[in-house]
Design an enzyme around this catalytic site. Structure first.
Site, mmCIF file in Angstrom:
data_model
loop_
_atom_site.group_PDB
_atom_site.id
_atom_site.type_symbol
_atom_site.label_atom_id
_atom_site.label_comp_id
_atom_site.label_asym_id
_atom_site.label_seq_id
_atom_site.Cartn_x
_atom_site.Cartn_y
_atom_site.Cartn_z
ATOM 1 C CD GLU A 204 0.796 0.497 3.023
ATOM 2 O OE1 GLU A 204 0.672 1.737 2.879
ATOM 3 O OE2 GLU A 204 1.793 -0.016 3.570
ATOM 4 C CD GLU B 203 7.499 1.570 -0.111
ATOM 5 O OE1 GLU B 203 8.179 0.667 -0.624
ATOM 6 O OE2 GLU B 203 7.872 2.757 -0.086
#
Lengths: 340, 340
Positions: free
Chosen positions: A162, A306
């Site tokens: 993300e 991430e």
């Protein structure tokens, strides 16, 4: 059948040339994969990662250290392969798809970019629900579609990644609401807030919880819509779809874990497919992991998100599979085994 | 110059597209490698492992769960590639040499076997010194020679592995003596002793410490000879040679850590070259790591030894190097960076 498969896997592990249980978590991971696959024939997983990117209303309220534009800038960084997540996915031969599920920016087409914009970011949940229920469901469906595509293309181990300035705030709000914790207990410094910034972030979440205090905790999608983010909803859908197709998912830090946590609230049967890649410095993650009885594989003081911690942990999963498949047994190696 | 290089490495790490310090231990590993290499040009390490095998007098006294013959049987298992250490080394493309530094068995030649037998096992240190001083030094030299050969063949990251029924007893005795701890505080269950077996092992070590109480703690080689094992001495020599050639070493569990610990007693300048691959279940390891201020990279409830935890941790080291070398900077990626 899960118990039976777990026993069969343990019998195999106990025949390998090592003291019983001496490979600790590696043995647990191998046994869990056998249960998930319903088989003692494990193959090395083919890994797929999707980085869901979206903007947050809270970022316009000055809660985050970085400006909101960084979300879009980081999408370009992912697309050109220069972010930490790209580097760590290359280390484990994982494809990386980047999914615009709600960035406040228009992207041109790019080879690894999936256009799935549901809105140009969420609303500020301090003043109104972050998303409508329809937006939350659309984002979940977008995530589910990406999971299906990765699995159709041959991936059998999925990582949810993300990017979204403001998304630790949203994740901590979800953790506080669902776990009924004081926000201070589940809120961290995000990208690096100082004490004052952290206090502001906690107050912001307290204000949001006050506004949304009448939410029904059993209405998981309603809570997700009010306090979540488009990328968190997408991760929930992605994880649910993977689980429904029998594919394991490695959760990453607080945001990814929030997505997995919401997925379990919606459908508890998904939980056996989830692993936790690493313990994040963000303390809300530990609270949600405890809620799911998941223990992280790595603890390296990371707090980047991430999907990086999950990607790194693939090496541990690979090692577990290799141990299970490749070690000699006491009998085959002619080594004196256990006494019984 | 170490401080200067650490600062330069941190400046580079802080320019990469991530919040400062967000990659935690990966950043520390990368910075430590820069200091060791004296350069900001890191390359992916070429890994070499050596499994030092030797027998122990204590194994004839019934302290261990497995019979002494298992040492030789496991050497054959290593040579045919079926042990956990072989599997985990294949995962990280590491060569594995097997070194007979003191097994009570005669081995034929084999491609990956190095003959360096100093004695057919140690004496029981409950009754006399485990080795003569000359034997301890010979084993150290044998280890040093293997390190040199691996490095000459292109390895630039060394793992010390080991096999020897009885060698956790010896390692705990060394830890208790050097750290002035009660043996109960640094003695674990080894390959799986029950409570009674553990109590016997602790008593055995207490008896040995009583016999050898007049040893001079500053005479590290003398202590090693009295309480150590031939493989532990070999690991000390191996680690010292690697450090003297500027090559980092990843210590594994309690035995490998005991070898590294003795190396640091002999030459403290070796310490900056040592990493700890993983936290073992054997509690003596944590005590020695604390003595060296080393923090393990992994904690997966493993207690197998052989070098397995160190081999597994190579994935973390590789990830650290990749991050350092491959991530985009804020400037190159056009991402808004830190405010200062």
């Amino acid at each position: 059948p899960a118990t039976e498969m777990a026993e069969k896997a343990q019998v195999h592990l106990d025949n390998l040339t090592k003291p019983r249980g001496a490979l600790g978590r590696l043995e647990q991971v191998a046994a869990r994969l056998c249960i998930i696959k319903g088989s003692l024939e494990l193959k090395q997983p083919t890994c797929g990662a999707a980085i869901f990117a979206a903007d947050h209303g809270s970022a316009l309220d000055g809660v985050s250290l970085y400006p909101r534009e960084v979300t879009a800038q980081m999408v370009y960084n992912f697309l050109s392969g220069g972010a930490a997540m790209n580097v760590l996915c290359r280390q484990v031969d994982s494809v990386v798809k980047v999914v615009d599920v709600g960035v406040d920016h228009d992207f041109e087409d790019a080879p690894d970019l999936i256009h799935a914009k549901v809105a140009r970011g969420t609303k500020s949940f301090l003043r109104e629900p972050a998303m409508t229920r329809e937006e939350a469901l659309d984002a979940m469906m977008a995530g589910a579609k990406v999971a299906r595509e990765l699995i159709d293309s041959g991936c059998d181990l999925l990582i949810p990644g993300e990017m979204g300035i403001g998304n630790t705030t949203s994740s901590s709000a979800l953790a506080a609401f669902f776990l009924q914790k004081n926000p201070a207990e589940v809120t961290g410094r995000g990208t690096g807030l100082d004490d004052e910034g952290l206090a502001r972030k906690v107050d912001y979440i307290k204000g949001a919880l006050e506004l949304h205090k009448d939410l029904n905790p059993c209405d998981s999608v309603g809570v997700l819509a009010a306090l979540g983010g488009l990328e968190i909803a997408a991760i929930a859908g992605y994880a649910l779809k993977a689980a429904s197709l029998g594919v394991p998912v490695i959760l990453d830090g607080i945001i990814s874990t929030a997505g997995g946590f919401v997925a379990c609230r919606i459908c508890p049967e998904a939980l056996p497919y989830f692993f936790s890649g690493h313990a994040s410095v963000e303390k809300g993650q530990a609270a949600m992991l405890k809620g799911m009885a998941l223990e992280p594989l790595l603890d390296l003081d990371m707090r980047l998100g991430e999907g990086t911690g999950a990607a790194l942990s693939v090496a541990v999963v690979r090692a577990a599979v290799a141990i299970f498949n490749e070690m000699a047994t006491f009998e085959s190696a002619g080594v004196i085994g256990h006494e019984d």
